[in-house]
Motif scaffolding. Structure first.
Motif, mmCIF file in Angstrom:
data_model
loop_
_atom_site.group_PDB
_atom_site.id
_atom_site.type_symbol
_atom_site.label_atom_id
_atom_site.label_comp_id
_atom_site.label_asym_id
_atom_site.label_seq_id
_atom_site.Cartn_x
_atom_site.Cartn_y
_atom_site.Cartn_z
ATOM 1 N N GLY A 192 -3.251 -19.827 1.259
ATOM 2 C CA GLY A 192 -4.477 -20.637 1.176
ATOM 3 C C GLY A 192 -5.108 -21.534 2.257
ATOM 4 O O GLY A 192 -6.023 -21.989 2.117
ATOM 5 N N HIS A 193 -4.181 -21.430 3.476
ATOM 6 C CA HIS A 193 -4.300 -22.515 4.335
ATOM 7 C C HIS A 193 -5.482 -21.779 5.239
ATOM 8 O O HIS A 193 -5.231 -20.865 5.872
ATOM 9 N N GLN A 194 -6.450 -22.765 5.644
ATOM 10 C CA GLN A 194 -7.293 -22.506 6.617
ATOM 11 C C GLN A 194 -7.309 -23.271 7.897
ATOM 12 O O GLN A 194 -7.685 -22.725 8.833
ATOM 13 N N ARG A 195 -6.887 -24.651 7.755
ATOM 14 C CA ARG A 195 -6.737 -25.305 8.961
ATOM 15 C C ARG A 195 -5.205 -25.619 9.107
ATOM 16 O O ARG A 195 -4.685 -26.187 8.454
ATOM 17 N N ILE A 196 -4.563 -24.695 10.028
ATOM 18 C CA ILE A 196 -3.419 -24.596 10.401
ATOM 19 C C ILE A 196 -2.867 -25.217 11.880
ATOM 20 O O ILE A 196 -3.548 -24.577 12.797
ATOM 21 N N GLY A 197 -2.262 -26.458 12.028
ATOM 22 C CA GLY A 197 -1.984 -26.866 13.264
ATOM 23 C C GLY A 197 -0.667 -26.406 13.825
ATOM 24 O O GLY A 197 -0.061 -25.565 12.922
ATOM 25 N N ALA A 229 -8.131 -28.111 19.078
ATOM 26 C CA ALA A 229 -7.733 -29.027 18.330
ATOM 27 C C ALA A 229 -6.614 -29.284 17.552
ATOM 28 O O ALA A 229 -5.959 -30.413 17.426
ATOM 29 N N LEU A 230 -6.354 -28.120 17.129
ATOM 30 C CA LEU A 230 -5.159 -27.885 16.105
ATOM 31 C C LEU A 230 -3.922 -27.591 16.795
ATOM 32 O O LEU A 230 -2.871 -27.266 16.034
ATOM 33 N N VAL A 231 -3.954 -27.533 18.065
ATOM 34 C CA VAL A 231 -2.659 -27.001 18.748
ATOM 35 C C VAL A 231 -2.272 -28.088 19.762
ATOM 36 O O VAL A 231 -3.128 -29.050 20.322
ATOM 37 N N ALA A 232 -1.021 -28.790 19.439
ATOM 38 C CA ALA A 232 -0.308 -30.004 20.067
ATOM 39 C C ALA A 232 0.498 -29.548 20.934
ATOM 40 O O ALA A 232 1.303 -28.576 20.658
ATOM 41 N N GLN A 233 0.680 -30.162 22.089
ATOM 42 C CA GLN A 233 1.888 -29.608 22.978
ATOM 43 C C GLN A 233 3.172 -30.359 22.629
ATOM 44 O O GLN A 233 3.369 -31.576 22.452
ATOM 45 N N LEU A 249 -2.036 -35.115 12.627
ATOM 46 C CA LEU A 249 -2.358 -35.713 11.343
ATOM 47 C C LEU A 249 -3.614 -36.859 11.481
ATOM 48 O O LEU A 249 -3.963 -37.459 10.638
ATOM 49 N N SER A 250 -3.704 -37.121 12.738
ATOM 50 C CA SER A 250 -4.741 -38.300 13.126
ATOM 51 C C SER A 250 -6.150 -37.811 13.313
ATOM 52 O O SER A 250 -7.200 -38.509 13.411
ATOM 53 N N LEU A 251 -6.347 -36.581 13.325
ATOM 54 C CA LEU A 251 -7.657 -35.801 13.365
ATOM 55 C C LEU A 251 -8.452 -36.314 12.220
ATOM 56 O O LEU A 251 -7.958 -36.299 11.008
ATOM 57 N N ASP A 252 -9.806 -36.228 12.286
ATOM 58 C CA ASP A 252 -10.721 -36.507 11.203
ATOM 59 C C ASP A 252 -10.564 -35.476 10.273
ATOM 60 O O ASP A 252 -10.517 -35.942 8.916
ATOM 61 N N ASP A 253 -10.535 -34.163 10.722
ATOM 62 C CA ASP A 253 -10.391 -33.160 9.794
ATOM 63 C C ASP A 253 -9.053 -32.506 10.031
ATOM 64 O O ASP A 253 -8.570 -31.593 10.580
#
Length: 362
Positions: A192-197, A229-233, A249-253
């Motif tokens: 059910g996850h839509q925002r996946i980092g 924005a959901l991809v971090a190095q 985890l510091s993102l507004d969303d």
């Protein structure tokens, strides 16, 4: 030789009934490296330790495979293993597999660490000068241009482990990183996850790129727009995982799930979540890649992709020794061996928590 897909062997002892170097180490209460040193008559091993290991060897009736030495003129192969892997858990599994296969094949593993600041090319030259018949390269050196150039120039047979796109003339043992990452991402979407980092691995390794492609493909298949924005190095280190998780985890969303490209970075993500007062997996799902010992020594235990690291290194040593003994090293570049991966589900993933929307009194 075409790509070969092999299922990882869970244990040689279960296949043959014969005791392994791991069994000896467990009974003697020492590491497998110590058992290997005793077997190879290393004078630096303490007498008390040597006696414990020899007693365990006698009790288990363990013996390395000495068949090759019975061949006329056969000499013990010397296999170099040059490493600089930042993940101790990954490296430990890799060396264990290498030592176990070397013991069975009556080969000697020459382990050398690339120190911080040391020139990779010079380190490789010194290993060659020390007398090795072939070399096994774990990541990240499996794709280091300076290392591969020196080995190629010297004509030293080489097996690269975990590279997604091996160089010509170099054998490779790998998994399908692309498919594995796609499967994990699809699993998270299915929860059910839509925002996946996503935390990337080291940018110099092709396996990192393949895992990113798999992540993006799963999102696309589910109709979820890719968000940079959901991809971090990351760099496959725990420290880089801390920084990447903090950024995500510091993102507004902020994401409701984070998929890290190895278990070290996933463990770091769990640590950051706990520091922020987030429950894993209630508030944040975290998943990793590799399934090293760390995955089951943190809380909660990690859902992860099991990459058979020890089996990959066993396979690399086995291939190298076989080609050297049969004088077929000219064929080495034709060997591309793929082992199976497995998605292992534990306690760090769950469906996203549904919270009621905030109502402001009016």
């Amino acid at each position: 030789m075409p790509d070969t897909l092999r299922k990882p062997r869970t244990s040689r002892s279960r296949q043959t009934g014969a005791p392994t170097i791991s069994d000896v180490a467990t009974l003697a209460g020492v590491s497998m490296m110590t058992v290997s040193r005793v077997i190879n008559a290393d004078a630096k091993v303490r007498q008390s330790t040597r006696e414990k290991v020899n007693a365990a060897i006698a009790e288990l009736n363990y013996a390395p495979n000495r068949a090759a030495r019975s061949l006329a003129g056969a000499a013990q192969m010397r296999i170099g293993l040059l490493y600089s892997n930042p993940s101790e858990a990954f490296l430990s599994a890799f060396i264990v597999g290498s030592l176990e296969e070397a013991s069975r094949s009556d080969a000697q593993i020459i382990v050398r660490k690339l120190e911080d600041g040391e020139d990779p090319g010079h380190a490789t030259e010194r290993m060659i000068a020390g007398g090795v018949d072939g070399v096994v390269l774990p990541p990240p050196l499996c794709e280091a241009p300076e290392v591969l150039a020196v080995l190629r120039k010297a004509g030293v047979p080489t097996v690269a482990v975990t590279t997604a796109r091996p160089e010509d003339g170099v054998a490779a043992v790998m998994i399908d990183d692309h498919t594995a990452a796609r499967e994990m991402t699809a699993h998270l979407i299915g929860l059910g996850h839509q925002r996946i980092g996503f935390i990337l691995g080291h940018p110099d390794l092709t396996a990192s790129g393949e895992r990113l492609i798999g992540y993006r493909e799963a999102l696309e298949s589910a109709g979820i727009a890719f968000d940079e924005a959901l991809v971090a190095q990351g760099y496959f280190t725990y420290r880089s995982g801390l920084d990447a998780a903090e950024a995500l985890l510091s993102l507004d969303d902020a994401p409701s799930a984070i998929f890290a490209s190895n278990d070290d970075m996933a463990a770091a993500t769990v640590a950051i979540a706990h520091r922020r007062g987030l429950d894993v997996p209630g508030d944040l799902t975290v998943c990793g890649f590799d399934d090293v010992a760390l995955a089951t020594t943190i809380w909660p235990e990690l859902t992860t992709i099991q990459q058979p690291i020890a089996e990959m290194s066993r396979c690399a040593v086995e291939l190298l020794v076989s080609l050297l003994r049969n004088k077929r090293t000219s064929e080495i570049g034709a060997h591309r061996i793929k082992l199976d991966h497995t998605l292992v589900r534990r306690q760090s993933d769950a469906a996203p928590r549904r919270r009621p929307s905030l109502r402001v009194p009016g």
